[in-house]
Design an enzyme around this catalytic site. Structure first.
Site, PDB file in Angstrom:
ATOM      1  N   TYR A  24      76.897  62.321  19.133  1.00  0.00           N
ATOM      2  CA  TYR A  24      77.725  61.164  19.454  1.00  0.00           C
ATOM      3  C   TYR A  24      78.933  61.653  20.245  1.00  0.00           C
ATOM      4  O   TYR A  24      79.687  62.507  19.787  1.00  0.00           O
ATOM      5  CB  TYR A  24      78.203  60.440  18.183  1.00  0.00           C
ATOM      6  CG  TYR A  24      79.192  59.350  18.538  1.00  0.00           C
ATOM      7  CD1 TYR A  24      78.785  58.277  19.348  1.00  0.00           C
ATOM      8  CD2 TYR A  24      80.516  59.399  18.131  1.00  0.00           C
ATOM      9  CE1 TYR A  24      79.682  57.288  19.721  1.00  0.00           C
ATOM     10  CE2 TYR A  24      81.426  58.410  18.507  1.00  0.00           C
ATOM     11  CZ  TYR A  24      81.002  57.354  19.296  1.00  0.00           C
ATOM     12  OH  TYR A  24      81.886  56.392  19.684  1.00  0.00           O
ATOM     13  N   ALA A  75      78.228  77.063  15.138  1.00  0.00           N
ATOM     14  CA  ALA A  75      77.484  75.941  14.553  1.00  0.00           C
ATOM     15  C   ALA A  75      78.062  75.561  13.198  1.00  0.00           C
ATOM     16  O   ALA A  75      78.564  76.412  12.461  1.00  0.00           O
ATOM     17  CB  ALA A  75      76.015  76.320  14.408  1.00  0.00           C
ATOM     18  N   ASN A  85      65.861  21.241  30.443  1.00  0.00           N
ATOM     19  CA  ASN A  85      66.326  20.426  29.321  1.00  0.00           C
ATOM     20  C   ASN A  85      66.087  21.087  27.975  1.00  0.00           C
ATOM     21  O   ASN A  85      66.703  20.716  26.991  1.00  0.00           O
ATOM     22  CB  ASN A  85      65.640  19.064  29.339  1.00  0.00           C
ATOM     23  CG  ASN A  85      66.059  18.249  30.560  1.00  0.00           C
ATOM     24  OD1 ASN A  85      67.193  18.351  31.020  1.00  0.00           O
ATOM     25  ND2 ASN A  85      65.143  17.464  31.094  1.00  0.00           N
ATOM     26  N   LYS A 105      79.823  56.837  24.458  1.00  0.00           N
ATOM     27  CA  LYS A 105      80.658  55.646  24.610  1.00  0.00           C
ATOM     28  C   LYS A 105      81.972  56.004  25.272  1.00  0.00           C
ATOM     29  O   LYS A 105      82.620  56.966  24.844  1.00  0.00           O
ATOM     30  CB  LYS A 105      80.902  55.029  23.231  1.00  0.00           C
ATOM     31  CG  LYS A 105      81.677  53.754  23.260  1.00  0.00           C
ATOM     32  CD  LYS A 105      82.675  53.644  22.116  1.00  0.00           C
ATOM     33  CE  LYS A 105      84.071  53.897  22.578  1.00  0.00           C
ATOM     34  NZ  LYS A 105      85.081  53.804  21.551  1.00  0.00           N
ATOM     35  N   ARG A 123      68.635  18.444  23.820  1.00  0.00           N
ATOM     36  CA  ARG A 123      67.236  18.856  23.723  1.00  0.00           C
ATOM     37  C   ARG A 123      67.057  20.380  23.651  1.00  0.00           C
ATOM     38  O   ARG A 123      65.999  20.880  23.323  1.00  0.00           O
ATOM     39  CB  ARG A 123      66.445  18.284  24.912  1.00  0.00           C
ATOM     40  CG  ARG A 123      66.274  16.788  24.859  1.00  0.00           C
ATOM     41  CD  ARG A 123      65.859  16.196  26.194  1.00  0.00           C
ATOM     42  NE  ARG A 123      66.993  16.082  27.112  1.00  0.00           N
ATOM     43  CZ  ARG A 123      66.927  15.540  28.331  1.00  0.00           C
ATOM     44  NH1 ARG A 123      65.785  15.066  28.785  1.00  0.00           N
ATOM     45  NH2 ARG A 123      67.999  15.464  29.096  1.00  0.00           N
ATOM     46  N   ASN A 147      85.929  60.303  16.614  1.00  0.00           N
ATOM     47  CA  ASN A 147      86.989  59.624  17.372  1.00  0.00           C
ATOM     48  C   ASN A 147      87.771  58.616  16.547  1.00  0.00           C
ATOM     49  O   ASN A 147      88.827  58.173  16.945  1.00  0.00           O
ATOM     50  CB  ASN A 147      86.388  58.920  18.594  1.00  0.00           C
ATOM     51  CG  ASN A 147      85.348  57.891  18.212  1.00  0.00           C
ATOM     52  OD1 ASN A 147      84.728  57.983  17.155  1.00  0.00           O
ATOM     53  ND2 ASN A 147      85.147  56.907  19.065  1.00  0.00           N
ATOM     54  N   GLY A 164      77.402  17.739  29.925  1.00  0.00           N
ATOM     55  CA  GLY A 164      76.521  17.368  28.806  1.00  0.00           C
ATOM     56  C   GLY A 164      76.380  18.471  27.769  1.00  0.00           C
ATOM     57  O   GLY A 164      76.649  19.646  28.023  1.00  0.00           O
ATOM     58  N   GLY A 215      77.043   9.441  30.493  1.00  0.00           N
ATOM     59  CA  GLY A 215      75.989   9.386  31.498  1.00  0.00           C
ATOM     60  C   GLY A 215      76.389  10.018  32.820  1.00  0.00           C
ATOM     61  O   GLY A 215      77.566  10.296  33.073  1.00  0.00           O
ATOM     62  N   THR A 216      75.359  10.236  33.655  1.00  0.00           N
ATOM     63  CA  THR A 216      75.587  10.968  34.910  1.00  0.00           C
ATOM     64  C   THR A 216      76.481  10.184  35.886  1.00  0.00           C
ATOM     65  O   THR A 216      77.265  10.785  36.629  1.00  0.00           O
ATOM     66  CB  THR A 216      74.248  11.312  35.589  1.00  0.00           C
ATOM     67  OG1 THR A 216      73.398  10.156  35.556  1.00  0.00           O
ATOM     68  CG2 THR A 216      73.545  12.446  34.874  1.00  0.00           C
TER      69      THR A 216
HETATM   70  C1  UD1 Z   1      68.559  13.343  35.253  1.00  0.00           C
HETATM   71  C2  UD1 Z   1      68.320  12.064  36.089  1.00  0.00           C
HETATM   72  C3  UD1 Z   1      66.818  11.928  36.351  1.00  0.00           C
HETATM   73  C4  UD1 Z   1      66.323  13.181  37.067  1.00  0.00           C
HETATM   74  C5  UD1 Z   1      66.660  14.440  36.288  1.00  0.00           C
HETATM   75  C6  UD1 Z   1      66.364  15.641  37.140  1.00  0.00           C
HETATM   76  C7  UD1 Z   1      69.994  10.370  35.527  1.00  0.00           C
HETATM   77  C8  UD1 Z   1      70.272   9.147  34.756  1.00  0.00           C
HETATM   78  N1  UD1 Z   1      68.786  10.920  35.377  1.00  0.00           N
HETATM   79  O1  UD1 Z   1      67.938  13.150  34.007  1.00  0.00           O
HETATM   80  O2  UD1 Z   1      66.576  10.788  37.162  1.00  0.00           O
HETATM   81  O3  UD1 Z   1      64.928  13.072  37.257  1.00  0.00           O
HETATM   82  O4  UD1 Z   1      68.057  14.472  35.954  1.00  0.00           O
HETATM   83  O5  UD1 Z   1      66.511  16.823  36.431  1.00  0.00           O
HETATM   84  O6  UD1 Z   1      70.843  10.815  36.268  1.00  0.00           O
HETATM   85  N2  UD1 Z   1      75.805  15.217  32.440  1.00  0.00           N
HETATM   86  C9  UD1 Z   1      77.168  15.049  32.412  1.00  0.00           C
HETATM   87  N3  UD1 Z   1      77.683  14.000  31.711  1.00  0.00           N
HETATM   88  C10 UD1 Z   1      76.909  13.087  31.071  1.00  0.00           C
HETATM   89  C11 UD1 Z   1      75.505  13.268  31.099  1.00  0.00           C
HETATM   90  C12 UD1 Z   1      74.982  14.342  31.797  1.00  0.00           C
HETATM   91  O7  UD1 Z   1      77.903  15.828  32.996  1.00  0.00           O
HETATM   92  O8  UD1 Z   1      77.467  12.163  30.476  1.00  0.00           O
HETATM   93  C13 UD1 Z   1      75.246  16.388  33.154  1.00  0.00           C
HETATM   94  C14 UD1 Z   1      74.523  17.332  32.234  1.00  0.00           C
HETATM   95  O9  UD1 Z   1      75.378  18.356  31.777  1.00  0.00           O
HETATM   96  C15 UD1 Z   1      73.401  17.864  33.095  1.00  0.00           C
HETATM   97  C16 UD1 Z   1      73.194  16.793  34.153  1.00  0.00           C
HETATM   98  O10 UD1 Z   1      74.300  15.934  34.099  1.00  0.00           O
HETATM   99  O11 UD1 Z   1      73.748  19.078  33.712  1.00  0.00           O
HETATM  100  C17 UD1 Z   1      71.895  16.010  33.940  1.00  0.00           C
HETATM  101  O12 UD1 Z   1      71.890  15.445  32.662  1.00  0.00           O
HETATM  102  P1  UD1 Z   1      70.564  15.327  31.814  1.00  0.00           P
HETATM  103  O13 UD1 Z   1      70.898  14.641  30.554  1.00  0.00           O
HETATM  104  O14 UD1 Z   1      69.891  16.627  31.762  1.00  0.00           O
HETATM  105  O15 UD1 Z   1      69.724  14.307  32.733  1.00  0.00           O
HETATM  106  P2  UD1 Z   1      68.148  14.117  32.725  1.00  0.00           P
HETATM  107  O16 UD1 Z   1      67.765  13.332  31.529  1.00  0.00           O
HETATM  108  O17 UD1 Z   1      67.485  15.399  32.956  1.00  0.00           O
HETATM  109 CA    CA Z   2      68.162  17.482  33.055  1.00  0.00          CA
END
Ligand code: UD1
Ligand code: CA
Length: 478
Positions: free
Chosen positions: A365, A422, A227, A350, A16, A385, A12, A78-79
């Site tokens: 220096y 000196a 975040n 250095k 934020r 130097n 990600g 997404g995750t």
């Molecule tokens: C996520 C969880 C939430 C949990 C919280 C805990 C989901 C949908 N939500 O939310 O339930 O309470 O973590 O901290 O899983 N990432 C990817 N690829 C993506 C999106 C995210 O690799 O497409 C990675 C991000 O780099 C990050 C992690 O997944 O390290 C979590 O992503 P983030 O967007 O922070 O999830 P939260 O909204 O915190």
């Molecule tokens: Ca997170």
């Protein structure tokens, strides 16, 4: 025990955070966030660590290199989608996979081991790691059925008003049978509101046909997700307190410890004193008897026994026994200071080494120099130097006296037992036992200043400033 794997999601952007760096590379106590979790996983002894990268993948790849295997998530959908990106690497493997989020730097090997153990004991197919949070804002909530079984995870944005009141949250850690994982990941559907594939949906997909359980963590802060920059500060505070406490209990005397920051991989002996406003990070080592600070920053420094460093900066450098550094010294880029040296006010060193007993007490220096033992750098002396294009080496033997305001134009070789007058600008090598004087001889032009100075000081008679008073009492002879 079944083979263990770790899958870390770190693709990600971290929108934020509102920073340029990808979130998982953001430093915490000067160490990239992702390295904490990778270190924890490494110590827990898993067979394979897969890190999913995507946004600015190169930054993370350069940080972790061959410590892990990388999976690539081209678009951050997404995750759930992120976890699926590791299919090619992990899909065929039998065993248990722990899924971790790259933004949970406080997860350590102890916790990881506990999760594996709980998962194994309960014979679950999926163990969701949850925690009861005082303030659950921002986290997915754990929904349980009337029997207390885990029913689903709902993201805060999708929560009803009632669900939002739930304080049990999804930490984002899961232990799961690896083969089942990659089967169910395929079944996740796009969330209609956010347009993302939520990993959390595996709970609903699995709950009827598989054993789904939970492991509830007591230590709330340990599983904090980062975040935004406020969360960074909270994590740093947590780590700072934890690390300082460990050192204090091991005999490190910290004065005003709230102002002292010690990195995760710093080693400090007992019988060390650390004064306020001091930061020691990177792979630093501080040996017994050292006194560090106040107002000092050390990164990748090795400080030997009984050294004192105050009001100074020290990066990638070593200081040997009993040497004093500061106030206001700057050691960097492989400065290697010998024992019993004095590196004083406004001295920068250095990429240089010094022997024992050498002193540069003020305003010097020393760069790209090999300096012997018992050398005295007078105030304002400089190793020149850089010729505008290249850096050159200065060599100085033992027992050399360098007078104040001396320029040593490198490349240059000053042999043992040399005395430099000196104010010299030394351009030629100086042989042993020589006195080098490289400055113009002084001329006094009699009365010439009368053309240049209009005196303002009122003098009672011609020339002598106020009559010298005769001493009122004479010193008694001993
Ligand atoms: C996520 C969880 C939430 C949990 C919280 C805990 C989901 C949908 N939500 O939310 O339930 O309470 O973590 O901290 O899983 N990432 C990817 N690829 C993506 C999106 C995210 O690799 O497409 C990675 C991000 O780099 C990050 C992690 O997944 O390290 C979590 O992503 P983030 O967007 O922070 O999830 P939260 O909204 O915190
Ligand atoms: Ca997170």
């Amino acid at each position: 025990m079944a083979a263990k794997y770790a899958l870390i999601l770190a693709a990600g952007k971290g929108t934020r955070m509102r920073t340029e760096l990808p979130k998982c590379a953001f430093p915490i106590l000067k160490k990239p966030m992702i390295e904490y979790i990778v270190e924890g996983v490494e110590k827990s002894g898993v067979e394979k660590i897969v890190v999913v990268v995507g946004h600015q993948r190169k930054v993370l790849e350069d940080l972790l290199t061959d410590r892990v295997t990388f999976a690539y998530q081209e678009e951050q959908l997404g995750t759930g989608h992120a976890a699926l990106s590791a299919a090619d690497i992990l899909k065929e493997k039998a065993g248990t996979t722990i899924i971790l989020l790259g933004d949970m730097p406080l997860v350590n090997e102890t916790l990881i081991e506990k999760i594996f153990l709980s998962h194994e004991k309960s014979e679950n197919d999926l163990t969701v790691v949850s925690a009861d949070f005082k303030d659950p804002t921002g986290y997915g909530r754990i929904i349980r059925d009337k029997y207390g079984r885990i029913h689903s995870i709902v993201e805060e944005t999708d929560c009803t008003e009632e669900e939002r009141q739930i304080t049990e949250v999804n930490t984002g850690l899961y232990a799961i049978d690896n083969k089942i994982l990659f089967d169910v990941l395929e079944e996740i559907e796009k969330n209609p509101y956010k347009g993302e594939y939520y990993l959390t949906d595996i709970v609903e997909i699995m709950r009827d046909d598989y054993r789904v359980g939970s492991f509830v963590i007591r230590e709330e802060s340990r599983v904090m997700g980062v975040n935004d920059l406020y969360a960074i500060s909270r994590v740093e505070k947590f780590l700072r307190d934890e690390i300082n406490k460990r050192h204090m209990l091991a005999g490190v005397y910290m004065i005003n410890p709230e102002t002292i920051t010690i990195g995760h991989n710093v080693s400090i002996d007992g019988n060390v004193t650390i004064n306020p406003n001091t930061t020691i990070t990177g792979n630093s080592t501080i040996k017994s008897g050292a006194v560090i600070g106040p107002n000092t920053e050390i990164h990748n420094g090795t400080i030997h026994k009984d050294v004192q460093v105050k009001h100074s900066l020290l990066y990638d450098s070593t200081v040997h026994e009993r040497t004093t550094v500061g106030p206001f010294a700057h050691l960097r880029n492989n400065a290697n200071i010998g024992r019993d040296n004095r590196i004083g006010n406004f001295v920068e060193v250095k990429k240089s080494a010094t022997g024992a007993g050498t002193k540069a007490s003020h305003l010097a220096y020393i760069g790209d120099a090999e300096v012997g033992s018992n050398v005295n750098f007078g105030c304002g002396s400089i190793t020149v130097n850089f010729d505008g294009k290249e850096k050159h080496l200065t060599k100085i033997g033992d027992d050399v006296f360098i007078g104040c305001n001396t320029n040593l134009i490198a490349p240059i070789d000053i042999a043992d037992n040399v005395f430099i007058a000196a104010g010299s600008t030394v351009t030629e090598n100086v042989p042993a036992w020589a006195l080098a004087i490289a400055r113009n001889r002084q001329i006094n032009k009699a009365d010439y200043a009368k053309n240049l100075i209009r005196p303002k000081t009122v003098k009672p008679d011609n020339g002598t400033e106020k009559e010298k008073k005769a001493p009122t009492s004479l010193k008694k002879a001993d």
